[in-house]
Design a protein around this motif. Sequence first.
Motif, PDB file in Angstrom:
ATOM      1  N   THR A   1       1.005  -1.066  -0.312  1.00 47.11           N
ATOM      2  CA  THR A   1      -0.319  -0.123   0.065  1.00 47.11           C
ATOM      3  C   THR A   1       1.027   1.277  -0.210  1.00 47.11           C
ATOM      4  OG1 THR A   1      -1.839  -1.099   1.202  1.00 47.11           O
ATOM      5  CG2 THR A   1      -1.509   1.321   1.428  1.00 47.11           C
ATOM      6  N   VAL A   2       0.515   2.299  -0.822  1.00 45.56           N
ATOM      7  CA  VAL A   2       1.328   3.103  -0.389  1.00 45.56           C
ATOM      8  C   VAL A   2       0.612   4.414  -0.915  1.00 45.56           C
ATOM      9  CG1 VAL A   2       2.703   4.547  -2.643  1.00 45.56           C
ATOM     10  CG2 VAL A   2       2.720   2.039  -2.957  1.00 45.56           C
ATOM     11  N   ALA A   3       0.838   4.973   0.232  1.00 40.06           N
ATOM     12  CA  ALA A   3       0.392   6.484   0.830  1.00 40.06           C
ATOM     13  C   ALA A   3       0.811   7.504  -0.549  1.00 40.06           C
ATOM     14  CB  ALA A   3       0.847   6.848   2.021  1.00 40.06           C
ATOM     15  N   LEU A   4      -0.002   8.490  -0.725  1.00 42.84           N
ATOM     16  CA  LEU A   4      -0.025   9.148  -1.204  1.00 42.84           C
ATOM     17  C   LEU A   4      -0.343  11.340  -1.216  1.00 42.84           C
ATOM     18  CD1 LEU A   4       0.337   9.759  -5.571  1.00 42.84           C
ATOM     19  CD2 LEU A   4      -1.036  11.347  -4.611  1.00 42.84           C
ATOM     20  N   VAL A   5       0.631  12.190  -0.939  1.00 40.30           N
ATOM     21  CA  VAL A   5       0.095  13.854  -0.611  1.00 40.30           C
ATOM     22  C   VAL A   5       0.655  14.350  -1.508  1.00 40.30           C
ATOM     23  CG1 VAL A   5      -0.465  13.215   1.642  1.00 40.30           C
ATOM     24  CG2 VAL A   5       2.103  13.720   0.231  1.00 40.30           C
ATOM     25  N   ALA A   6      -0.214  15.385  -1.966  1.00 37.86           N
ATOM     26  CA  ALA A   6       1.005  16.377  -3.725  1.00 37.86           C
ATOM     27  C   ALA A   6       0.344  17.806  -3.055  1.00 37.86           C
ATOM     28  CB  ALA A   6       0.144  15.973  -4.456  1.00 37.86           C
ATOM     29  N   TRP A   7       1.029  18.690  -3.574  1.00 35.80           N
ATOM     30  CA  TRP A   7       1.156  19.883  -2.734  1.00 35.80           C
ATOM     31  C   TRP A   7       1.315  21.247  -4.574  1.00 35.80           C
ATOM     32  CZ3 TRP A   7       3.899  17.356   0.128  1.00 35.80           C
ATOM     33  CH2 TRP A   7       3.710  17.083   0.960  1.00 35.80           C
ATOM     34  N   ASN A   8       0.323  21.866  -4.530  1.00 37.06           N
ATOM     35  CA  ASN A   8       0.903  22.409  -6.236  1.00 37.06           C
ATOM     36  C   ASN A   8       1.588  23.242  -5.755  1.00 37.06           C
ATOM     37  OD1 ASN A   8       0.774  25.189  -8.007  1.00 37.06           O
ATOM     38  ND2 ASN A   8      -1.190  25.386  -7.622  1.00 37.06           N
ATOM     39  N   ALA A   9       2.942  22.938  -7.093  1.00 36.67           N
ATOM     40  CA  ALA A   9       4.614  23.426  -7.528  1.00 36.67           C
ATOM     41  C   ALA A   9       4.610  24.596  -6.354  1.00 36.67           C
ATOM     42  CB  ALA A   9       4.861  22.512  -8.125  1.00 36.67           C
TER      43      ALA A   9
ATOM     44  N   ASN B   1      -7.072  17.293  -1.659  1.00 40.33           N
ATOM     45  CA  ASN B   1      -8.737  17.713  -0.550  1.00 40.33           C
ATOM     46  C   ASN B   1      -9.266  15.963  -0.868  1.00 40.33           C
ATOM     47  OD1 ASN B   1     -10.508  17.712   0.069  1.00 40.33           O
ATOM     48  ND2 ASN B   1     -10.297  20.166   0.287  1.00 40.33           N
ATOM     49  N   LEU B   2      -9.051  15.389  -0.375  1.00 34.39           N
ATOM     50  CA  LEU B   2      -9.830  13.755  -0.500  1.00 34.39           C
ATOM     51  C   LEU B   2     -11.568  13.850  -0.589  1.00 34.39           C
ATOM     52  CD1 LEU B   2      -7.393  11.360   0.739  1.00 34.39           C
ATOM     53  CD2 LEU B   2      -7.933  12.231  -2.190  1.00 34.39           C
ATOM     54  N   ALA B   3     -11.425  14.698   0.672  1.00 32.01           N
ATOM     55  CA  ALA B   3     -13.308  15.161   0.511  1.00 32.01           C
ATOM     56  C   ALA B   3     -13.664  15.877  -0.120  1.00 32.01           C
ATOM     57  CB  ALA B   3     -12.753  16.325   2.382  1.00 32.01           C
ATOM     58  N   ASP B   4     -13.086  16.661  -1.097  1.00 32.15           N
ATOM     59  CA  ASP B   4     -13.911  17.148  -2.229  1.00 32.15           C
ATOM     60  C   ASP B   4     -14.081  16.050  -3.106  1.00 32.15           C
ATOM     61  OD1 ASP B   4     -14.423  19.745  -0.884  1.00 32.15           O
ATOM     62  OD2 ASP B   4     -12.410  20.595  -1.645  1.00 32.15           O
ATOM     63  N   THR B   5     -12.818  15.720  -3.184  1.00 29.58           N
ATOM     64  CA  THR B   5     -12.619  14.887  -4.656  1.00 29.58           C
ATOM     65  C   THR B   5     -13.531  13.509  -4.554  1.00 29.58           C
ATOM     66  OG1 THR B   5     -10.441  14.770  -4.439  1.00 29.58           O
ATOM     67  CG2 THR B   5     -11.742  12.619  -5.597  1.00 29.58           C
ATOM     68  N   VAL B   6     -14.227  12.893  -3.015  1.00 30.87           N
ATOM     69  CA  VAL B   6     -15.123  12.262  -2.962  1.00 30.87           C
ATOM     70  C   VAL B   6     -16.840  12.514  -2.909  1.00 30.87           C
ATOM     71  CG1 VAL B   6     -16.660  10.638  -1.089  1.00 30.87           C
ATOM     72  CG2 VAL B   6     -13.549  10.435  -1.301  1.00 30.87           C
TER      73      VAL B   6
ATOM     74  N   GLY C   1     -10.135   6.885 -15.179  1.00 29.10           N
ATOM     75  CA  GLY C   1     -11.100   8.029 -15.162  1.00 29.10           C
ATOM     76  C   GLY C   1     -11.812   9.050 -14.445  1.00 29.10           C
ATOM     77  N   ARG C   2     -11.286   8.750 -13.082  1.00 37.39           N
ATOM     78  CA  ARG C   2     -11.554   9.517 -12.049  1.00 37.39           C
ATOM     79  C   ARG C   2     -10.601  10.799 -12.453  1.00 37.39           C
ATOM     80  NH1 ARG C   2     -17.396   9.368 -11.519  1.00 37.39           N
ATOM     81  NH2 ARG C   2     -17.411   6.825 -10.474  1.00 37.39           N
ATOM     82  N   VAL C   3     -10.757  11.725 -11.196  1.00 38.95           N
ATOM     83  CA  VAL C   3      -9.518  12.653 -10.680  1.00 38.95           C
ATOM     84  C   VAL C   3      -9.537  13.053  -9.160  1.00 38.95           C
ATOM     85  CG1 VAL C   3      -9.724  13.589 -14.103  1.00 38.95           C
ATOM     86  CG2 VAL C   3     -12.168  15.260 -11.545  1.00 38.95           C
ATOM     87  N   ILE C   4      -8.657  13.316  -9.371  1.00 41.68           N
ATOM     88  CA  ILE C   4      -8.399  13.976  -7.909  1.00 41.68           C
ATOM     89  C   ILE C   4      -8.828  15.193  -7.955  1.00 41.68           C
ATOM     90  CG2 ILE C   4      -7.243  13.429  -5.602  1.00 41.68           C
ATOM     91  CD1 ILE C   4      -6.175  11.126  -7.129  1.00 41.68           C
ATOM     92  N   PHE C   5      -8.920  16.181  -6.562  1.00 42.34           N
ATOM     93  CA  PHE C   5      -9.528  17.093  -6.496  1.00 42.34           C
ATOM     94  C   PHE C   5      -7.948  18.183  -5.934  1.00 42.34           C
ATOM     95  CE2 PHE C   5     -13.590  16.485  -8.608  1.00 42.34           C
ATOM     96  CZ  PHE C   5     -13.505  17.838  -9.426  1.00 42.34           C
ATOM     97  N   SER C   6      -7.888  19.381  -6.322  1.00 40.52           N
ATOM     98  CA  SER C   6      -7.045  20.325  -4.656  1.00 40.52           C
ATOM     99  C   SER C   6      -8.310  21.066  -3.886  1.00 40.52           C
ATOM    100  CB  SER C   6      -6.474  21.804  -5.729  1.00 40.52           C
ATOM    101  OG  SER C   6      -6.827  22.375  -6.129  1.00 40.52           O
ATOM    102  N   ASP C   7      -7.775  21.364  -2.802  1.00 41.51           N
ATOM    103  CA  ASP C   7      -8.800  22.734  -1.927  1.00 41.51           C
ATOM    104  C   ASP C   7      -9.205  23.665  -2.620  1.00 41.51           C
ATOM    105  OD1 ASP C   7      -5.945  23.512  -1.591  1.00 41.51           O
ATOM    106  OD2 ASP C   7      -6.119  23.184   0.645  1.00 41.51           O
TER     107      ASP C   7
END
Length: 273
Positions: free
Chosen positions: A81-89, A97-102, A113-119
Amino acid sequence: MMHVRRSPEEIAANRQRYEEHQKKGLEFAPKALPAPSPLPAPAIDAAAIIHQETIPGGWYWSTMLKRGEALRIDQGEGGATVALVAWNAVDTSERLNLADTVKVQWTTALGKGRVIFSDMGRVMFSLIEDSSGAHDCLMGGSTAASNAIKYPGVKTRNTRDNLVLVAGKLGLARRDIPSILNLFAPVRVGDDGGFNWRGKLSNSGDYAELRAEMDMIVGFSNCPHPLDPDPVYAPKPVIVTRFRAAAPALDDLARTATAEAIRGFENNAAMLA
């Protein structure tokens, strides 16, 4: 903090309202997402590869990622299992922001086909390939305390401390660490509201490819998920390949699957204008 006890009737009414909103939200969505990406993972064109990193079990890594590039995260030896986090460079106050992604995609099931959103309502990643579909965006990662309970008497590394180290090396603090996307973590919510580990959803050698929709800093931690039932702490290495992705077509699924994704990409375009 006072907790309000809601009646069964109120709970049922709230659920009905949610399902009505969900139905409206999904009217624009495709009838079905594509099937999982095939196994084994096809080779990446050598000319497109920018860098390849093997993250040993228990360790961490971070990388810069330019818009239009992609990351393939490959279990390699399986069962990781790989944990991933990201920031705008450009502005690290904008982060995963996974809450908004969901919420805006009406599902916790992230797959091809899904996307992952920022806050900030912008799209950070598009999932362009995924053989698994068994990812966890709800539980977060392991901590020193959870590992002490799960692996008594064993010295281990954990995701929380790994990501603190990632953040520190980037000049960030603990409070800058966003919610964690756990790739290859077959967690599902049961009828009782509890979290369940459903190992049959995972395949040895699973992989996922995430296309960057903005310039980012991406951090990884390769530690067992808190619900992983294996009593032995022995995380396997994971291979991360950074490569130049093919340009998305006009009908690219991730960009057209939902009205929310379309708005997210409009926000991205405004950022680049």
